[in-house]
Design a protein around this motif. Structure first.
Motif, PDB file in Angstrom:
ATOM      1  N   ASN A   1       6.959   8.487   3.942  1.00 27.42           N
ATOM      2  CA  ASN A   1       6.266   7.485   3.133  1.00 27.42           C
ATOM      3  C   ASN A   1       5.451   8.157   2.035  1.00 27.42           C
ATOM      4  OD1 ASN A   1       3.137   7.490   3.837  1.00 27.42           O
ATOM      5  ND2 ASN A   1       4.262   7.951   5.716  1.00 27.42           N
ATOM      6  N   VAL A   2       5.143   7.370   1.017  1.00 27.26           N
ATOM      7  CA  VAL A   2       4.190   7.757  -0.025  1.00 27.26           C
ATOM      8  C   VAL A   2       3.115   6.688  -0.051  1.00 27.26           C
ATOM      9  CG1 VAL A   2       3.820   8.001  -2.513  1.00 27.26           C
ATOM     10  CG2 VAL A   2       5.811   9.074  -1.443  1.00 27.26           C
ATOM     11  N   HIS A   3       1.866   7.108   0.187  1.00 27.63           N
ATOM     12  CA  HIS A   3       0.738   6.177   0.192  1.00 27.63           C
ATOM     13  C   HIS A   3       0.156   6.135  -1.220  1.00 27.63           C
ATOM     14  CE1 HIS A   3      -3.265   4.559   1.146  1.00 27.63           C
ATOM     15  NE2 HIS A   3      -2.654   4.011   2.189  1.00 27.63           N
ATOM     16  N   PHE A   4       0.139   4.949  -1.815  1.00 28.55           N
ATOM     17  CA  PHE A   4      -0.190   4.840  -3.231  1.00 28.55           C
ATOM     18  C   PHE A   4      -1.587   5.379  -3.557  1.00 28.55           C
ATOM     19  CE2 PHE A   4       2.770   0.943  -3.006  1.00 28.55           C
ATOM     20  CZ  PHE A   4       3.880   1.729  -3.252  1.00 28.55           C
ATOM     21  N   ASP A   5      -2.614   4.935  -2.844  1.00 27.71           N
ATOM     22  CA  ASP A   5      -3.982   5.371  -3.159  1.00 27.71           C
ATOM     23  C   ASP A   5      -4.132   6.879  -2.978  1.00 27.71           C
ATOM     24  OD1 ASP A   5      -4.371   2.652  -3.331  1.00 27.71           O
ATOM     25  OD2 ASP A   5      -5.914   2.536  -1.786  1.00 27.71           O
ATOM     26  N   LYS A   6      -3.604   7.395  -1.874  1.00 31.73           N
ATOM     27  CA  LYS A   6      -3.823   8.798  -1.505  1.00 31.73           C
ATOM     28  C   LYS A   6      -2.897   9.750  -2.259  1.00 31.73           C
ATOM     29  CE  LYS A   6      -2.612   9.843   2.718  1.00 31.73           C
ATOM     30  NZ  LYS A   6      -1.506  10.826   2.649  1.00 31.73           N
ATOM     31  N   ASP A   7      -1.610   9.395  -2.354  1.00 27.81           N
ATOM     32  CA  ASP A   7      -0.620  10.323  -2.912  1.00 27.81           C
ATOM     33  C   ASP A   7      -0.439  10.174  -4.420  1.00 27.81           C
ATOM     34  OD1 ASP A   7      -0.106  11.371  -0.361  1.00 27.81           O
ATOM     35  OD2 ASP A   7       1.322   9.774   0.086  1.00 27.81           O
ATOM     36  N   LEU A   8      -0.890   9.046  -4.978  1.00 24.10           N
ATOM     37  CA  LEU A   8      -0.789   8.830  -6.426  1.00 24.10           C
ATOM     38  C   LEU A   8      -2.168   8.410  -6.972  1.00 24.10           C
ATOM     39  CD1 LEU A   8       2.618   6.944  -6.331  1.00 24.10           C
ATOM     40  CD2 LEU A   8       2.231   9.143  -7.458  1.00 24.10           C
ATOM     41  N   PRO A   9      -3.161   9.304  -6.824  1.00 26.17           N
ATOM     42  CA  PRO A   9      -4.539   8.939  -7.192  1.00 26.17           C
ATOM     43  C   PRO A   9      -4.716   8.670  -8.678  1.00 26.17           C
ATOM     44  CG  PRO A   9      -4.378  11.299  -6.750  1.00 26.17           C
ATOM     45  CD  PRO A   9      -3.074  10.691  -6.344  1.00 26.17           C
ATOM     46  N   GLU A  10      -3.777   9.161  -9.494  1.00 23.90           N
ATOM     47  CA  GLU A  10      -3.908   8.970 -10.947  1.00 23.90           C
ATOM     48  C   GLU A  10      -3.852   7.492 -11.338  1.00 23.90           C
ATOM     49  OE1 GLU A  10       0.488  10.324 -10.333  1.00 23.90           O
ATOM     50  OE2 GLU A  10      -1.461  10.495  -9.333  1.00 23.90           O
ATOM     51  N   PHE A  11      -3.288   6.646 -10.476  1.00 27.65           N
ATOM     52  CA  PHE A  11      -3.214   5.221 -10.804  1.00 27.65           C
ATOM     53  C   PHE A  11      -4.485   4.457 -10.420  1.00 27.65           C
ATOM     54  CE2 PHE A  11       1.257   6.497 -10.742  1.00 27.65           C
ATOM     55  CZ  PHE A  11       1.697   5.911 -11.928  1.00 27.65           C
ATOM     56  N   LYS A  12      -5.344   5.123  -9.628  1.00 29.20           N
ATOM     57  CA  LYS A  12      -6.669   4.558  -9.290  1.00 29.20           C
ATOM     58  C   LYS A  12      -6.597   3.166  -8.644  1.00 29.20           C
ATOM     59  CE  LYS A  12      -9.316   7.105 -12.810  1.00 29.20           C
ATOM     60  NZ  LYS A  12      -8.269   8.014 -13.262  1.00 29.20           N
ATOM     61  N   THR A  13      -5.597   2.957  -7.799  1.00 30.53           N
ATOM     62  CA  THR A  13      -5.519   1.679  -7.079  1.00 30.53           C
ATOM     63  C   THR A  13      -6.416   1.715  -5.845  1.00 30.53           C
ATOM     64  OG1 THR A  13      -3.582   2.495  -5.856  1.00 30.53           O
ATOM     65  CG2 THR A  13      -3.168   1.157  -7.825  1.00 30.53           C
ATOM     66  N   GLN A  14      -6.769   0.552  -5.372  1.00 29.51           N
ATOM     67  CA  GLN A  14      -7.470   0.405  -4.093  1.00 29.51           C
ATOM     68  C   GLN A  14      -6.637  -0.535  -3.225  1.00 29.51           C
ATOM     69  OE1 GLN A  14     -11.463  -0.839  -5.498  1.00 29.51           O
ATOM     70  NE2 GLN A  14     -12.165   1.092  -4.663  1.00 29.51           N
ATOM     71  N   GLY A  15      -6.131   0.019  -2.116  1.00 27.54           N
ATOM     72  CA  GLY A  15      -5.206  -0.761  -1.302  1.00 27.54           C
ATOM     73  C   GLY A  15      -3.904  -1.032  -2.031  1.00 27.54           C
ATOM     74  N   GLY A  16      -3.554  -0.169  -2.987  1.00 32.78           N
ATOM     75  CA  GLY A  16      -2.304  -0.320  -3.733  1.00 32.78           C
ATOM     76  C   GLY A  16      -2.376  -1.296  -4.891  1.00 32.78           C
TER      77      GLY A  16
ATOM     78  N   GLN B   1       0.784  -1.221   0.000  1.00 32.67           N
ATOM     79  CA  GLN B   1       0.000   0.000   0.000  1.00 32.67           C
ATOM     80  C   GLN B   1       0.821   1.278   0.000  1.00 32.67           C
ATOM     81  OE1 GLN B   1      -3.687   0.004   2.346  1.00 32.67           O
ATOM     82  NE2 GLN B   1      -3.096  -1.993   3.147  1.00 32.67           N
ATOM     83  N   GLN B   2       2.115   1.170   0.281  1.00 34.17           N
ATOM     84  CA  GLN B   2       2.911   2.387   0.339  1.00 34.17           C
ATOM     85  C   GLN B   2       4.398   2.082   0.164  1.00 34.17           C
ATOM     86  OE1 GLN B   2       2.699   4.210   4.288  1.00 34.17           O
ATOM     87  NE2 GLN B   2       2.227   2.238   5.186  1.00 34.17           N
ATOM     88  N   LEU B   3       5.140   3.153  -0.119  1.00 30.39           N
ATOM     89  CA  LEU B   3       6.597   3.100  -0.134  1.00 30.39           C
ATOM     90  C   LEU B   3       7.085   3.856   1.087  1.00 30.39           C
ATOM     91  CD1 LEU B   3       9.422   2.638  -1.378  1.00 30.39           C
ATOM     92  CD2 LEU B   3       9.060   4.705  -2.731  1.00 30.39           C
ATOM     93  N   LYS B   4       7.942   3.217   1.867  1.00 25.12           N
ATOM     94  CA  LYS B   4       8.443   3.848   3.087  1.00 25.12           C
ATOM     95  C   LYS B   4       9.963   3.930   3.033  1.00 25.12           C
ATOM     96  CE  LYS B   4       6.351   0.650   5.522  1.00 25.12           C
ATOM     97  NZ  LYS B   4       5.195  -0.135   5.183  1.00 25.12           N
ATOM     98  N   VAL B   5      10.503   4.961   3.670  1.00 26.26           N
ATOM     99  CA  VAL B   5      11.954   5.086   3.799  1.00 26.26           C
ATOM    100  C   VAL B   5      12.291   5.450   5.230  1.00 26.26           C
ATOM    101  CG1 VAL B   5      12.022   7.557   3.165  1.00 26.26           C
ATOM    102  CG2 VAL B   5      14.043   6.116   2.792  1.00 26.26           C
ATOM    103  N   ILE B   6      13.411   4.937   5.701  1.00 27.57           N
ATOM    104  CA  ILE B   6      13.910   5.280   7.023  1.00 27.57           C
ATOM    105  C   ILE B   6      15.421   5.477   6.912  1.00 27.57           C
ATOM    106  CG2 ILE B   6      14.212   2.851   7.695  1.00 27.57           C
ATOM    107  CD1 ILE B   6      13.355   3.660  10.526  1.00 27.57           C
ATOM    108  N   ALA B   7      15.941   6.469   7.615  1.00 27.30           N
ATOM    109  CA  ALA B   7      17.388   6.703   7.684  1.00 27.30           C
ATOM    110  C   ALA B   7      17.826   6.514   9.130  1.00 27.30           C
ATOM    111  CB  ALA B   7      17.739   8.104   7.209  1.00 27.30           C
ATOM    112  N   ILE B   8      18.903   5.762   9.322  1.00 26.02           N
ATOM    113  CA  ILE B   8      19.450   5.583  10.667  1.00 26.02           C
ATOM    114  C   ILE B   8      20.922   5.981  10.676  1.00 26.02           C
ATOM    115  CG2 ILE B   8      17.837   3.750  11.333  1.00 26.02           C
ATOM    116  CD1 ILE B   8      20.128   1.726  10.758  1.00 26.02           C
ATOM    117  N   ASP B   9      21.385   6.421  11.849  1.00 24.66           N
ATOM    118  CA  ASP B   9      22.806   6.746  11.977  1.00 24.66           C
ATOM    119  C   ASP B   9      23.568   5.512  12.461  1.00 24.66           C
ATOM    120  OD1 ASP B   9      22.415   6.520  14.725  1.00 24.66           O
ATOM    121  OD2 ASP B   9      22.448   8.683  15.096  1.00 24.66           O
ATOM    122  N   GLU B  10      24.845   5.676  12.776  1.00 28.67           N
ATOM    123  CA  GLU B  10      25.663   4.520  13.136  1.00 28.67           C
ATOM    124  C   GLU B  10      25.328   3.958  14.523  1.00 28.67           C
ATOM    125  OE1 GLU B  10      29.675   6.057  12.149  1.00 28.67           O
ATOM    126  OE2 GLU B  10      29.608   4.564  10.524  1.00 28.67           O
ATOM    127  N   GLN B  11      24.530   4.687  15.294  1.00 30.68           N
ATOM    128  CA  GLN B  11      24.053   4.171  16.590  1.00 30.68           C
ATOM    129  C   GLN B  11      22.637   3.589  16.456  1.00 30.68           C
ATOM    130  OE1 GLN B  11      25.955   7.276  16.617  1.00 30.68           O
ATOM    131  NE2 GLN B  11      27.536   5.749  17.074  1.00 30.68           N
TER     132      GLN B  11
END
Length: 428
Positions: free
Chosen positions: A32-47, A14-24
């Motif tokens: 994140n980008v939520h497919f249904d909400k942030d990319l409505p042009e693709f007209k997915t339901q639940g991605g 349903q979404q693309l997520k990213v996380i950045a961590i340091d050396e600790q």
């Protein structure tokens, strides 16, 4: 000089997520980008797209690429310092597959940093909508594969699982049988995980052992493709898959596209991506003998084992942390929805009442036992409500508090029994 950090990506349903961590291992950025909400042009339901047959389920490949463009631009706008990233890796939803059209490798390698990546890659896919894990349209291909391999158990003994409709080998067989010209136009087949790694690498990333063992194609003992399985699915398939690699392999430096467009260091390393379930085992730092249970819509159990025994239920995958060991995966469809239904029936819809009723009964439930399957279960293949009293007689009714304990104990007994069948040894 900026402190080093590391990026983790998750190409989920349903979404693309990213996380950045340091050396600790401290989180310094997430988005994140939520497919249904942030990319409505693709007209997915639940991605996803659920097709008219209610069996075929796909996702648009370009949606995933556009989501990557979008999240990188969000990071850039926030002032994220890409030059500090030393390495990146990630996970993808298991069993999804991506089909690269002939000639796409050159476009991927030479993408212009002046354009968003999805614009460069828009004509690169011979199948524009990727089959994903929710697809169940390949029953005939599964039957054919099991028959070709001498039966379901023999296939499981080689690949770690009997034939499953969502598994990539069967999806490829369907595409080849229904659209042979599309298959012939395809020069590379990726899993969602290796597809995502390819986007960063600027070249076709190999499939890793762990995600690759969810395809009905990989010999899990030898860590090589099974020629017999490949031949049973489609001709010339080995060339289209490339050579599998250990899940922790460093694949190479990041594509110049990202250095030029976002300021990544040219020395930033791409580590092989894997499937979401193997990534969970790695991310939770499970070790041999550990067991993890996810209590969701479906309950999922995964564990680290040394000596697996592939069975008709459940899956054996190569361990992403240690290529010489294995992980077992069991999925139970009647999970939280079943518990919620019994809560509503026996505890007035209240988890507090449910917990009190559970606490009021003794472990073992005085010999009363129940198995609860509102929908056809995966592990084992069964449906219906089955209650047995202490004399092992089938009964049609339990008092409410007995029903609640029978449900919980039955679900956890099933998890233990099937885990032991796959080779898990419960410590005394």
């Amino acid at each position: 000089m900026a402190a080093p950090c590391y990026l983790g990506w998750d190409f989920s349903t349903q979404q693309l997520k990213v996380i950045a961590i340091d050396e600790q291992l401290r989180v310094i950025y997430e988005d994140n980008v939520h497919f249904d909400k942030d990319l409505p042009e693709f007209k997915t339901q639940g991605g996803v797209y659920i097709h008219s047959d209610r069996l075929t389920v796909t996702s648009p490949v370009l949606m995933w690429v556009k989501a990557l463009d979008m999240i990188l631009e969000k990071m850039k706008s926030s002032g994220f310092n890409f030059s500090q990233v030393r390495a990146l890796s990630g996970a993808g939803q298991q069993h999804g597959s991506v089909y690269w059209k002939k000639g796409s490798i050159h476009i991927l390698k030479n993408a212009s940093s002046k354009l968003p990546l999805h614009q460069s890659l828009k004509a690169c896919f011979s199948v524009s909508n990727s089959p994903v894990w929710m697809d169940s349209s390949t029953a005939s291909q599964c039957s054919a594969l099991e028959k070709a391999m001498g039966g379901a158990q023999h296939l499981a003994s080689i690949t770690g699982s009997r034939a499953y409709e969502r598994f990539t080998g069967n999806q490829i067989a369907k595409i080849y049988s229904q659209n042979p010209e599309v298959y012939l136009q395809t020069e590379r087949i990726s899993l969602v995980s290796s597809f995502a790694a390819s986007l960063f690498l600027g070249a076709y990333a190999p499939i890793d052992y762990s995600d690759g063992s969810g395809m009905n194609l990989l010999q899990i003992w030898e860590k090589a493709w099974s020629v017999s399985c490949l031949d049973a699915c489609a001709p010339g398939l080995e060339e289209k898959l490339g050579c599998p690699v250990p899940s922790h392999s460093v694949l190479g430096p990041i594509s110049p596209y990202y250095s030029q467009r976002y300021g990544f260091s040219p020395d930033c390393k791409i580590v092989a991506f894997t499937g979401d379930n193997p990534a969970s085992l790695a991310g939770m730092s499970l070790q041999e003998g550990d067991i993890a249970i996810s209590l969701g819509t479906s309950d999922t159990l995964f564990l680290w084992i040394q000596e697996p025994a592939p069975a008709l239920e459940g899956h054996i995958l190569c361990n992403p942390v240690d290529s010489q060991t294995y992980m077992a995966l069991l999925c139970f469809k009647n999970g939280s929805l079943m518990r919620e239904r019994i809560r509503d029936d026996c505890a007035s819809g209240s988890w507090d009442e449910f917990s009190k009723a559970l606490s009021s009964t003794v472990a073992g439930n005085n010999g009363n036992l129940g198995f609860y399957f509102d929908v056809m279960e995966i592990t084992p293949e069964a449906v219906g409500i089955h209650r047995f009293n202490r004399d092992n007689q089938k009964v049609s009714y339990f008092p409410k508090e007995v029903e609640i304990r029978a449900l919980i104990e039955g679900q956890f007994m099933a998890k233990r029994i099937h885990a032991e069948k796959l080779g898990y040894k419960v410590s005394k």
